[in-house]
Design a protein around this motif. Structure first.
Motif, PDB file in Angstrom:
ATOM      1  N   GLU A  78      11.827 -46.412  23.351  1.00  0.00           N
ATOM      2  CA  GLU A  78      11.256 -47.624  23.426  1.00  0.00           C
ATOM      3  C   GLU A  78      10.832 -48.095  24.896  1.00  0.00           C
ATOM      4  OE1 GLU A  78      12.331 -50.505  20.651  1.00  0.00           O
ATOM      5  OE2 GLU A  78      13.698 -49.129  19.585  1.00  0.00           O
ATOM      6  N   ASP A  79      10.665 -47.312  25.740  1.00  0.00           N
ATOM      7  CA  ASP A  79      10.443 -47.524  27.258  1.00  0.00           C
ATOM      8  C   ASP A  79       9.123 -47.338  27.446  1.00  0.00           C
ATOM      9  OD1 ASP A  79      10.152 -48.036  29.872  1.00  0.00           O
ATOM     10  OD2 ASP A  79      11.742 -46.299  30.348  1.00  0.00           O
ATOM     11  N   ASP A  80       8.111 -48.207  27.552  1.00  0.00           N
ATOM     12  CA  ASP A  80       6.802 -48.198  27.566  1.00  0.00           C
ATOM     13  C   ASP A  80       6.251 -47.936  29.255  1.00  0.00           C
ATOM     14  OD1 ASP A  80       7.044 -50.601  28.840  1.00  0.00           O
ATOM     15  OD2 ASP A  80       5.563 -51.747  27.427  1.00  0.00           O
ATOM     16  N   ARG A  81       7.271 -47.737  29.985  1.00  0.00           N
ATOM     17  CA  ARG A  81       6.929 -47.384  31.663  1.00  0.00           C
ATOM     18  C   ARG A  81       7.238 -45.932  31.848  1.00  0.00           C
ATOM     19  NH1 ARG A  81      11.140 -51.367  33.477  1.00  0.00           N
ATOM     20  NH2 ARG A  81      12.129 -50.272  31.762  1.00  0.00           N
ATOM     21  N   ARG A  82       7.479 -45.102  30.633  1.00  0.00           N
ATOM     22  CA  ARG A  82       7.801 -43.697  30.934  1.00  0.00           C
ATOM     23  C   ARG A  82       6.388 -42.908  31.335  1.00  0.00           C
ATOM     24  NH1 ARG A  82       8.867 -42.561  25.986  1.00  0.00           N
ATOM     25  NH2 ARG A  82       8.477 -40.415  25.966  1.00  0.00           N
ATOM     26  N   ALA A  83       6.479 -42.106  32.136  1.00  0.00           N
ATOM     27  CA  ALA A  83       5.357 -41.130  32.584  1.00  0.00           C
ATOM     28  C   ALA A  83       4.462 -40.794  31.483  1.00  0.00           C
ATOM     29  CB  ALA A  83       5.916 -40.184  33.500  1.00  0.00           C
ATOM     30  N   GLU A  84       5.346 -40.333  30.563  1.00  0.00           N
ATOM     31  CA  GLU A  84       4.413 -39.579  29.393  1.00  0.00           C
ATOM     32  C   GLU A  84       3.757 -40.861  28.368  1.00  0.00           C
ATOM     33  OE1 GLU A  84       7.625 -38.023  26.828  1.00  0.00           O
ATOM     34  OE2 GLU A  84       7.862 -36.046  28.074  1.00  0.00           O
ATOM     35  N   VAL A  85       4.172 -41.933  28.330  1.00  0.00           N
ATOM     36  CA  VAL A  85       3.736 -42.845  27.667  1.00  0.00           C
ATOM     37  C   VAL A  85       2.401 -43.547  28.451  1.00  0.00           C
ATOM     38  CG1 VAL A  85       4.108 -45.222  26.593  1.00  0.00           C
ATOM     39  CG2 VAL A  85       5.651 -43.408  26.490  1.00  0.00           C
ATOM     40  N   ILE A  86       2.680 -43.626  29.600  1.00  0.00           N
ATOM     41  CA  ILE A  86       1.475 -44.101  30.556  1.00  0.00           C
ATOM     42  C   ILE A  86       0.436 -43.071  30.373  1.00  0.00           C
ATOM     43  CG2 ILE A  86       0.881 -44.519  33.228  1.00  0.00           C
ATOM     44  CD1 ILE A  86       3.838 -45.832  33.414  1.00  0.00           C
ATOM     45  N   ALA A  87       0.690 -41.708  30.722  1.00  0.00           N
ATOM     46  CA  ALA A  87      -0.333 -40.774  30.599  1.00  0.00           C
ATOM     47  C   ALA A  87      -1.058 -40.815  29.341  1.00  0.00           C
ATOM     48  CB  ALA A  87       0.442 -39.319  30.805  1.00  0.00           C
ATOM     49  N   TRP A  88      -0.408 -41.282  28.069  1.00  0.00           N
ATOM     50  CA  TRP A  88      -1.098 -41.373  26.710  1.00  0.00           C
ATOM     51  C   TRP A  88      -2.035 -42.599  27.021  1.00  0.00           C
ATOM     52  CZ3 TRP A  88      -0.742 -45.523  23.165  1.00  0.00           C
ATOM     53  CH2 TRP A  88      -1.200 -45.356  22.035  1.00  0.00           C
ATOM     54  N   THR A  89      -1.460 -43.855  27.351  1.00  0.00           N
ATOM     55  CA  THR A  89      -2.266 -44.871  27.436  1.00  0.00           C
ATOM     56  C   THR A  89      -3.541 -44.664  28.232  1.00  0.00           C
ATOM     57  OG1 THR A  89      -1.191 -46.014  29.278  1.00  0.00           O
ATOM     58  CG2 THR A  89      -0.623 -46.811  27.144  1.00  0.00           C
ATOM     59  N   ARG A  90      -3.446 -43.663  29.400  1.00  0.00           N
ATOM     60  CA  ARG A  90      -4.515 -43.596  30.369  1.00  0.00           C
ATOM     61  C   ARG A  90      -5.428 -42.368  29.793  1.00  0.00           C
ATOM     62  NH1 ARG A  90      -1.688 -45.406  35.946  1.00  0.00           N
ATOM     63  NH2 ARG A  90      -1.043 -47.595  35.200  1.00  0.00           N
ATOM     64  N   GLY A  91      -4.947 -41.582  28.897  1.00  0.00           N
ATOM     65  CA  GLY A  91      -5.941 -40.522  28.261  1.00  0.00           C
ATOM     66  C   GLY A  91      -5.580 -39.341  29.494  1.00  0.00           C
ATOM     67  N   ARG A  92      -4.433 -39.121  30.027  1.00  0.00           N
ATOM     68  CA  ARG A  92      -3.989 -38.255  30.939  1.00  0.00           C
ATOM     69  C   ARG A  92      -2.951 -37.503  30.380  1.00  0.00           C
ATOM     70  NH1 ARG A  92      -6.873 -37.001  35.230  1.00  0.00           N
ATOM     71  NH2 ARG A  92      -5.166 -36.860  36.628  1.00  0.00           N
ATOM     72  N   THR A  93      -2.766 -37.033  29.228  1.00  0.00           N
ATOM     73  CA  THR A  93      -1.639 -36.288  28.358  1.00  0.00           C
ATOM     74  C   THR A  93      -1.900 -34.755  28.899  1.00  0.00           C
ATOM     75  OG1 THR A  93      -2.618 -35.856  26.255  1.00  0.00           O
ATOM     76  CG2 THR A  93      -1.274 -38.058  26.605  1.00  0.00           C
ATOM     77  N   GLY A  94      -3.075 -34.437  29.034  1.00  0.00           N
ATOM     78  CA  GLY A  94      -3.416 -32.901  29.394  1.00  0.00           C
ATOM     79  C   GLY A  94      -3.903 -32.268  27.853  1.00  0.00           C
ATOM     80  N   VAL A  95      -3.850 -32.813  26.793  1.00  0.00           N
ATOM     81  CA  VAL A  95      -4.318 -32.559  25.429  1.00  0.00           C
ATOM     82  C   VAL A  95      -5.561 -33.112  25.332  1.00  0.00           C
ATOM     83  CG1 VAL A  95      -3.568 -32.574  23.012  1.00  0.00           C
ATOM     84  CG2 VAL A  95      -1.712 -32.447  24.871  1.00  0.00           C
ATOM     85  N   ASP A  96      -6.671 -32.376  25.165  1.00  0.00           N
ATOM     86  CA  ASP A  96      -7.861 -33.058  25.487  1.00  0.00           C
ATOM     87  C   ASP A  96      -8.356 -33.859  24.257  1.00  0.00           C
ATOM     88  OD1 ASP A  96      -8.291 -30.732  23.708  1.00  0.00           O
ATOM     89  OD2 ASP A  96      -9.755 -29.665  24.814  1.00  0.00           O
ATOM     90  N   PHE A  97      -7.901 -33.491  23.044  1.00  0.00           N
ATOM     91  CA  PHE A  97      -8.491 -34.182  21.964  1.00  0.00           C
ATOM     92  C   PHE A  97      -7.600 -35.588  21.959  1.00  0.00           C
ATOM     93  CE2 PHE A  97      -9.391 -33.436  16.964  1.00  0.00           C
ATOM     94  CZ  PHE A  97     -10.567 -34.582  17.122  1.00  0.00           C
ATOM     95  N   VAL A  98      -6.542 -35.656  22.430  1.00  0.00           N
ATOM     96  CA  VAL A  98      -5.837 -36.890  22.591  1.00  0.00           C
ATOM     97  C   VAL A  98      -6.248 -37.929  23.499  1.00  0.00           C
ATOM     98  CG1 VAL A  98      -3.572 -38.013  23.256  1.00  0.00           C
ATOM     99  CG2 VAL A  98      -3.450 -35.939  21.627  1.00  0.00           C
ATOM    100  N   ASP A  99      -6.720 -37.185  24.668  1.00  0.00           N
ATOM    101  CA  ASP A  99      -7.431 -37.703  25.736  1.00  0.00           C
ATOM    102  C   ASP A  99      -8.586 -38.351  25.598  1.00  0.00           C
ATOM    103  OD1 ASP A  99      -4.832 -37.495  27.277  1.00  0.00           O
ATOM    104  OD2 ASP A  99      -5.654 -35.646  28.502  1.00  0.00           O
ATOM    105  N   ALA A 100      -9.365 -37.618  24.983  1.00  0.00           N
ATOM    106  CA  ALA A 100     -10.741 -38.106  24.674  1.00  0.00           C
ATOM    107  C   ALA A 100     -10.704 -39.229  23.779  1.00  0.00           C
ATOM    108  CB  ALA A 100     -11.497 -36.831  23.791  1.00  0.00           C
ATOM    109  N   ALA A 101      -9.625 -39.338  22.706  1.00  0.00           N
ATOM    110  CA  ALA A 101      -9.681 -40.224  21.892  1.00  0.00           C
ATOM    111  C   ALA A 101      -9.405 -41.577  22.661  1.00  0.00           C
ATOM    112  CB  ALA A 101      -8.594 -40.004  20.870  1.00  0.00           C
ATOM    113  N   MET A 102      -8.381 -41.526  23.351  1.00  0.00           N
ATOM    114  CA  MET A 102      -7.739 -42.682  24.129  1.00  0.00           C
ATOM    115  C   MET A 102      -8.702 -43.234  25.228  1.00  0.00           C
ATOM    116  SD  MET A 102      -4.729 -43.001  22.826  1.00  0.00           S
ATOM    117  CE  MET A 102      -3.915 -44.401  23.839  1.00  0.00           C
ATOM    118  N   ARG A 103      -9.571 -42.051  25.669  1.00  0.00           N
ATOM    119  CA  ARG A 103     -10.689 -42.871  26.662  1.00  0.00           C
ATOM    120  C   ARG A 103     -12.090 -43.277  25.915  1.00  0.00           C
ATOM    121  NH1 ARG A 103     -10.878 -38.139  31.344  1.00  0.00           N
ATOM    122  NH2 ARG A 103      -8.784 -38.059  31.721  1.00  0.00           N
TER     123      ARG A 103
END
Ligand code: FAD
Length: 473
Positions: free
Chosen positions: A307-332
């Motif tokens: 439930e920690d929204d400051r985790r690096a993985e979660v921040i990467a998700w919100t910023r479209g920087r997970t390194g998973v291209d389909f996920v990042d395209a969608a978030m952007r």
């Protein structure tokens, strides 16, 4: 003697002149009509993008009213105080509005109705935001529906009354009340640099919504069944945006879809079913308001969500920087346009709640801040459906593999290339728009390297399945 006092029509998520029961009835009464929009406690709590987009819609609706010689009075403050003050100032004998079905609005509306009635004002609510009032659809046992398909069967052959004609005239009061200036509300204040970019993608107002519906029925609905799953295609109606602000009514959409079905257009039935998903979401939210706030299946409270929204993985998700291209395209896509394709919504929600084992509430809150089509019921249901904690949900162990999904639904990478600039010699404007829209403090540049995956797809899947198997419910 008949009442000749003005009627206040309290405008909320119903920014339209056509198929508007409260405005039509007020117009037909022959009494002066004062349309009012309140920047009240419910509007105040909206996320950045929906609040900004709502402001644009209010501006367009004020112009539409001016076009028929009327005015939209704007006031800021709590709904009850605002309405009481206007009743006092104008001598209005009635306050009418169209119903809302999310818990916050319902609580506000109940209190407003009771207080105004106590004051002797004719406080009245009308239907219009939904096709079917949530309490009118019942199982044989008199219960509400928890599964979509029987809900669809229960409503699909119901008579839906024809849409009401557009209001073309409203009798003016002797004197219009004082109004705030919309610009002073700064409804886009939380959008930072994004407003200029997202502004290129939104289409605001009733006329735009009707144009969109017409074009979709003429050119899109026939192929909807196949095209709707391909995020690079323009294969869906994109009407969720005007529907959420009431710039078009679901009834107008329904009848257009029914006519397309009668004309033998193959995708029409699938599209009508999607409109009914929206109904189902409101049906559930009405009967179980916890859909918005907590696990609909309470046993999921015991699941070890992060439930920690400051985790690096979660921040990467919100910023479209997970390194998973389909996920990042969608978030952007969402950051730039305020919208995200439905297939992509399912993939990013599955990825966050399963691969990253993050509580769906964190994803839901981010969507609430970014989506111009944010809808309290559909967003809550979409997240709980994706996480496995909701009604009629996809089981938790069914974990979308974003790489497989990309190969299947974006085989030529058109969608990924549209939104992910890194690694492209000459990225398209859409992909570059992302870097122009995000806050400078994020420190992102299209010249950065594309990140390595924050979690391996197999490792993330295994972690999620292990946690699921260890659960004791
Ligand atoms: C995690 C998640 C979050 C979502 N958040 C929202 C949200 O905040 N607002 C929103 O309107 N939709 C939301 N949806 C549902 C869906 O993704 C959008 O309604 C759809 O993408 C809108 O595109 P469209 O208008 O082109 O839809 P079309 O495919 O043309 O469908 C027509 C209409 O049917 C309704 N509809 C379609 N799919 C759904 C659905 N799955 N649930 C409920 N109604 C649906 C919408 O009103 C839509 O405009 C969410 C889905 C998920 C998985």
């Amino acid at each position: 003697m008949s009442d000749t006092s003005p009627i206040i029509v309290w405008i909320r998520r119903d920014l339209r002149l056509s198929d508007h029961a409260a405005l039509s009835e007020a117009a037909g009464s022959g009494r002066p009509v004062i349309p009012v929009f309140l920047h009240d406690e419910v509007v105040d709590r909206l996320g950045a993008a929906p609040k900004w987009r709502f402001g644009l819609g209010v501006g367009a609706f004020a112009e539409a009213l001016a076009g028929i010689g009327a005015r939209l009075t704007l006031r800021r403050g709590t709904a009850l105080e605002g309405l009481r003050a206007l009743v006092q100032e104008t001598g209005a004998g009635a306050v009418w509005w169209q119903r809302a079905y999310d818990p916050a609005s319902q609580e506000r509306d109940r209190a407003v109705k009771a207080a105004l009635k106590e004051d002797g004002v004719d406080a009245r609510s009308f239907a219009g935001h939904l096709l079917f009032e949530p309490w009118t659809v019942e199982t044989k046992q008199g219960d509400y529906y928890k599964v979509y398909t029987p809900f669809w069967r229960a409503v699909k052959d119901r008579e839906v009354p024809a849409a009401l004609p557009s209001v073309s005239e409203l009798r003016a009061p002797q004197r219009w009340p004082e109004s705030d200036a919309l610009a002073d509300w700064a409804m886009g204040a939380a959008m930072d640099r994004g407003a200029d970019i997202v502004g290129r993608y939104v289409r605001v107002g009733e006329a735009a919504a009707q144009g969109r519906l017409g074009a979709f029925i003429a050119n899109g609905i026939a192929d909807y069944d196949e095209a709707r799953d391909i995020p690079a295609e323009d294969g869906t109606s994109t009407l969720s945006e005007p529907l959420t602000y009431g710039e078009i009514s679901p009834r107008v959409c329904w009848h257009a879809g029914m006519r397309a079905r009668q004309d033998g257009k193959p995708g029409a039935e699938a599209w009508l079913k999607e409109l009914v998903w929206r109904e189902f979401a409101y049906h559930l939210l009405h009967h179980t308001p916890r859909l918005e706030t907590g696990n609909w299946r309470p046993e999921w409270d015991a699941f070890p969500w992060n439930e920690d929204d400051r985790r690096a993985e979660v921040i990467a998700w919100t910023r479209g920087r997970t390194g998973v291209d389909f996920v990042d395209a969608a978030m952007r896509e969402m950051y730039v346009t305020g919208r995200m394709h439905n297939r992509a919504r399912m993939i990013v929600a599955s990825y966050l709640t399963k691969h990253l084992m993050t509580h769906w509430k964190i994803g839901k809150a981010w969507f609430e801040d970014c989506l111009v089509d944010w809808d309290p019921a559909s967003n809550a249901l979409g997240w709980q459906w994706s996480a496995g904690s909701g009604p009629d949900a996809t089981p938790y162990f069914r974990i979308f593999n974003p790489a497989t999904q990309r190969r299947r639904f974006d085989p030529d990478r058109r969608y990924v290339r549209r939104w992910v600039a890194e690694g492209q010699g000459q990225p398209p404007r859409t992909a570059l728009d992302y870097f122009a829209a995000v806050p400078r403090a994020w420190g992102l540049s299209p010249d950065d390297g594309y990140p390595a995956p924050v979690v391996g797809l197999d490792a993330g899947r295994k972690r999620a399945l292990d946690a699921y198997e260890r659960r004791d419910f």
